[in-house]
Design a protein around this motif. Structure first.
Motif, PDB file in Angstrom:
ATOM      1  N   ARG A 167       0.842  -1.197   0.000  1.00  0.00           N
ATOM      2  CA  ARG A 167       0.000   0.000   0.000  1.00  0.00           C
ATOM      3  C   ARG A 167       0.875   1.244   0.000  1.00  0.00           C
ATOM      4  N   MET A 168       0.476   2.197  -0.803  1.00  0.00           N
ATOM      5  CA  MET A 168       1.162   3.474  -0.827  1.00  0.00           C
ATOM      6  C   MET A 168       0.831   4.263   0.431  1.00  0.00           C
ATOM      7  N   ILE A 169       1.830   4.863   1.030  1.00  0.00           N
ATOM      8  CA  ILE A 169       1.598   5.810   2.118  1.00  0.00           C
ATOM      9  C   ILE A 169       2.312   7.113   1.786  1.00  0.00           C
ATOM     10  N   GLU A 170       1.838   8.176   2.383  1.00  0.00           N
ATOM     11  CA  GLU A 170       2.483   9.478   2.199  1.00  0.00           C
ATOM     12  C   GLU A 170       2.238  10.300   3.455  1.00  0.00           C
ATOM     13  N   SER A 171       2.824  11.474   3.526  1.00  0.00           N
ATOM     14  CA  SER A 171       2.904  12.213   4.786  1.00  0.00           C
ATOM     15  C   SER A 171       1.552  12.655   5.325  1.00  0.00           C
ATOM     16  N   LYS A 172       0.511  12.677   4.490  1.00  0.00           N
ATOM     17  CA  LYS A 172      -0.809  13.117   4.946  1.00  0.00           C
ATOM     18  C   LYS A 172      -1.671  11.962   5.467  1.00  0.00           C
ATOM     19  N   TYR A 173      -1.086  10.796   5.659  1.00  0.00           N
ATOM     20  CA  TYR A 173      -1.812   9.684   6.266  1.00  0.00           C
ATOM     21  C   TYR A 173      -1.838   9.899   7.783  1.00  0.00           C
ATOM     22  N   LEU A 174      -2.607  10.893   8.178  1.00  0.00           N
ATOM     23  CA  LEU A 174      -2.536  11.369   9.559  1.00  0.00           C
ATOM     24  C   LEU A 174      -3.019  10.327  10.563  1.00  0.00           C
ATOM     25  N   CYS A 175      -4.080   9.601  10.230  1.00  0.00           N
ATOM     26  CA  CYS A 175      -4.593   8.594  11.163  1.00  0.00           C
ATOM     27  C   CYS A 175      -3.588   7.463  11.344  1.00  0.00           C
ATOM     28  N   THR A 176      -2.972   7.054  10.239  1.00  0.00           N
ATOM     29  CA  THR A 176      -1.968   5.982  10.314  1.00  0.00           C
ATOM     30  C   THR A 176      -0.812   6.395  11.207  1.00  0.00           C
ATOM     31  N   PHE A 177      -0.307   7.599  10.985  1.00  0.00           N
ATOM     32  CA  PHE A 177       0.857   8.034  11.755  1.00  0.00           C
ATOM     33  C   PHE A 177       0.499   8.347  13.201  1.00  0.00           C
ATOM     34  N   ASP A 178      -0.743   8.783  13.451  1.00  0.00           N
ATOM     35  CA  ASP A 178      -1.182   8.980  14.829  1.00  0.00           C
ATOM     36  C   ASP A 178      -1.209   7.643  15.564  1.00  0.00           C
ATOM     37  N   LEU A 179      -1.778   6.619  14.922  1.00  0.00           N
ATOM     38  CA  LEU A 179      -1.813   5.300  15.550  1.00  0.00           C
ATOM     39  C   LEU A 179      -0.409   4.803  15.849  1.00  0.00           C
ATOM     40  N   PHE A 180       0.461   4.809  14.857  1.00  0.00           N
ATOM     41  CA  PHE A 180       1.774   4.199  15.025  1.00  0.00           C
ATOM     42  C   PHE A 180       2.756   5.070  15.797  1.00  0.00           C
ATOM     43  N   SER A 181       2.361   6.301  16.106  1.00  0.00           N
ATOM     44  CA  SER A 181       3.190   7.096  17.028  1.00  0.00           C
ATOM     45  C   SER A 181       3.166   6.512  18.435  1.00  0.00           C
ATOM     46  N   SER A 182       2.165   5.669  18.718  1.00  0.00           N
ATOM     47  CA  SER A 182       2.046   5.029  20.028  1.00  0.00           C
ATOM     48  C   SER A 182       2.605   3.613  20.048  1.00  0.00           C
ATOM     49  N   ILE A 183       3.045   3.120  18.900  1.00  0.00           N
ATOM     50  CA  ILE A 183       3.490   1.726  18.789  1.00  0.00           C
ATOM     51  C   ILE A 183       5.003   1.693  18.597  1.00  0.00           C
ATOM     52  N   PRO A 184       5.745   1.088  19.519  1.00  0.00           N
ATOM     53  CA  PRO A 184       7.197   1.007  19.347  1.00  0.00           C
ATOM     54  C   PRO A 184       7.584  -0.040  18.309  1.00  0.00           C
ATOM     55  N   ARG A 209     -12.981  10.568  -5.710  1.00  0.00           N
ATOM     56  CA  ARG A 209     -12.467  10.616  -4.334  1.00  0.00           C
ATOM     57  C   ARG A 209     -10.940  10.588  -4.312  1.00  0.00           C
ATOM     58  N   TYR A 210     -10.369   9.754  -5.153  1.00  0.00           N
ATOM     59  CA  TYR A 210      -8.911   9.679  -5.191  1.00  0.00           C
ATOM     60  C   TYR A 210      -8.303  10.949  -5.789  1.00  0.00           C
ATOM     61  N   LEU A 211      -8.962  11.524  -6.790  1.00  0.00           N
ATOM     62  CA  LEU A 211      -8.475  12.787  -7.331  1.00  0.00           C
ATOM     63  C   LEU A 211      -8.404  13.853  -6.243  1.00  0.00           C
ATOM     64  N   VAL A 212      -9.463  13.951  -5.460  1.00  0.00           N
ATOM     65  CA  VAL A 212      -9.507  14.961  -4.395  1.00  0.00           C
ATOM     66  C   VAL A 212      -8.495  14.633  -3.307  1.00  0.00           C
ATOM     67  N   HIS A 263      -2.738  16.998  -3.905  1.00  0.00           N
ATOM     68  CA  HIS A 263      -1.482  17.626  -3.479  1.00  0.00           C
ATOM     69  C   HIS A 263      -0.250  16.881  -3.978  1.00  0.00           C
ATOM     70  N   MET A 264      -0.424  15.654  -4.509  1.00  0.00           N
ATOM     71  CA  MET A 264       0.719  14.881  -4.973  1.00  0.00           C
ATOM     72  C   MET A 264       0.883  14.912  -6.497  1.00  0.00           C
ATOM     73  N   ILE A 265      -0.029  15.596  -7.173  1.00  0.00           N
ATOM     74  CA  ILE A 265      -0.017  15.564  -8.633  1.00  0.00           C
ATOM     75  C   ILE A 265       1.297  16.114  -9.205  1.00  0.00           C
ATOM     76  N   SER A 266       1.844  17.146  -8.601  1.00  0.00           N
ATOM     77  CA  SER A 266       3.060  17.757  -9.168  1.00  0.00           C
ATOM     78  C   SER A 266       4.232  16.785  -9.208  1.00  0.00           C
ATOM     79  N   GLY A 267       4.277  15.855  -8.285  1.00  0.00           N
ATOM     80  CA  GLY A 267       5.374  14.891  -8.269  1.00  0.00           C
ATOM     81  C   GLY A 267       4.979  13.520  -8.760  1.00  0.00           C
ATOM     82  N   PHE A 268       3.834  13.440  -9.428  1.00  0.00           N
ATOM     83  CA  PHE A 268       3.281  12.133  -9.752  1.00  0.00           C
ATOM     84  C   PHE A 268       4.155  11.352 -10.726  1.00  0.00           C
TER      85      PHE A 268
END
Length: 481
Positions: A70-87, A186-189, A193-198
């Protein structure tokens, strides 16, 4: 997940049906944010392995396997919030900190997003006409209700699907022309923000190892340290419900363990979360000299449970919309384990990218529309030096190959690698690579079922309207589609 904040009460149990990332994340949030004790949380998983579609396993001798990434990027806020608590497993830092630190070093900067006519295409142009751009802008603004069940192909002229933008977009997210225009919107929206580097995959982030080793294993370890019970080889067959004038509630969880029936009584204060449907249900693996076999009747318990629930209660959606169109939702992936550096060295020389830098490489001329990705090595925690692993997939698996004149769905791992070597114009090295590799194909009937056109109500609400707190039970059923 919940319409209002709920906190743990003495004696409350939480039952999570399905052992994928949805249940694992729910368990972690319940402990971290809602004050639940781990030993009051029970995960029921049909297979012998936790993690659901985020799976990866194998060995250098038998070959490594992962059905997808799965692709991830810096705006995956929920993912990074969860794993900020997981060592991490070595307890040196959080998983989130590890990912961000790793991606400062290993930045994705593809010099070969497309490979055409035996050559890498450096930073390909999108190739969009004014009409294509106007249609994209319209879709971003148009209400979903107006798009309805239309497909992407209903919105664009046929030449759009020959543009390099489409080749890059559809292979990044696994879209097909007949998929839902609503999902495309939905994916376009979501990724505007990633289109410039796509064209260089700029901004895409990777985990240090495959996502099972880097995400699932640390999360499971954290949960089990806190007493969460993970019951593997436990198939949930049915949820019996109690109906009243003001709604319904789960009364029993009917399951089977080691071929023995078992009923779990749901008490008045318990919570039930159910992940319904599965992208990777019915997966079938082939081998180096055996193709993967498509089983058109392989809807398994993840789908059959949903069908039983929906047959009783219309609020639980229409699973048939997603499970009955295998020809439109299937594709095939493959994982190749190499005991030679020839393949990786050749890709580096052809693309100018070291493994882990380039990301997905797509062959637009491929009749199969095949893509491969060479991650940084090792990609598995137990992967020894001198062994390389890469992954690939194709969207048009019923078309004859360009070099192997068979549909990909009928090809062995050996034939798939032969086709890849042909597209890379490395035929003179094919014999050497094939003698030192293990390519394992995997066909997945429902892998893009979530993208199929749908109507309002085909997907149930996260909390079905008649599933509400009553004097007897407090069920919450979560739709994982």
């Amino acid at each position: 997940m919940m319409t209002q904040k709920r906190t743990a009460q003495d004696g409350m149990k939480v039952y999570l049906i399905g052992g994928g990332i949805a249940s694992l994340a729910a368990a972690a949030f319940l402990i971290r944010d809602a004050g639940f004790k781990g030993h009051d949380i029970i995960i029921l998983e049909e297979s012998k392995m936790i993690g659901g579609s985020l799976d990866a396993n194998g060995s250098p001798e038998s070959g490594y396997v992962m059905r997808g990434g799965r692709m991830i990027e810096s705006k995956y806020l929920c993912t990074f919030d969860l794993f900020s608590s997981i060592p991490t497993l070595d307890n040196s830092q959080s998983v989130t900190d590890e990912i961000f630190a790793w991606n400062k070093t290993m930045k994705t900067a593809s010099r070969c997003r497309l490979f055409r006519d035996g050559k890498s295409v450096d930073a390909p142009l999108f190739g969009l006409s004014e009409s294509h751009i106007l249609t994209i802008e319209r879709l971003e603004a148009e209400p979903e209700s107006l798009l309805g069940r239309t497909a992407i192909s209903d919105q664009f002229a046929p030449d759009f699907f020959k543009a390099d933008f489409w080749y890059m977009w559809c292979t990044t997210f696994a879209f097909q022309p007949w998929h839902s225009a609503v999902e495309f919107k939905r994916y376009l929206v979501r990724f505007t923000h990633m289109i410039s580097g796509f064209s260089t995959l700029g901004g895409i982030m990777r985990t240090v190892y495959n996502q099972y080793d880097s995400l699932v294993r640390p999360l499971r370890h954290w949960l089990e340290e806190r007493g969460v019970q993970v019951l593997l080889n436990t198939q949930v067959l049915e949820l019996t419900t109690l109906h009243a004038a003001d709604g319904f509630a789960v009364e029993q969880i009917m399951c089977e363990r080691s071929n023995s029936p078992h009923a779990i009584r749901v008490t008045s204060s318990d919570l039930v979360f159910a992940t319904l449907g599965s992208m990777t249900e019915g997966s079938h693996f082939g081998a180096m000299d055996r193709p993967a076999i498509l089983d058109a009747n392989s809807d398994g318990s993840a789908w059959s449970l949903w069908k039983k629930l929906a047959a009783r209660e219309p609020d639980w959606g229409n699973p048939e919309n997603f499970s009955s169109h295998i020809e439109a939702s299937k594709w095939l992936s493959f994982t190749t384990t190499l005991h030679t550096s020839t393949f990786f060295d050749s890709i580096r020389d052809l693309t100018g990218n070291a493994p882990g830098e380039g990301g997905l490489i797509t062959f637009p001329e491929s009749n199969w529309l095949v893509s491969i990705v060479l991650p940084h090595q090792p990609h598995f925690m137990d992967q020894p030096q001198g062994v390389d692993v890469f992954w690939g997939y194709s969207l048009f698996i019923d078309q004859p190959g360009n070099f192997v004149k068979k549909p990909m769905a009928e090809c062995t791992g050996r034939e798939i690698m032969t086709e890849i070597m042909g597209h890379l114009r490395l035929s003179e090295k094919t014999t050497d690579v094939l003698s030192k590799c293990i390519c394992i194909p995997c066909i997945m009937p429902f892998i893009t079922s979530q993208f199929l056109p749908r109507s309002q109500g085909d997907r149930p609400a996260i909390i079905p309207s008649r599933s509400k707190e009553s004097r007897l039970h407090r069920p919450i059923l979560r739709n994982g589609r």
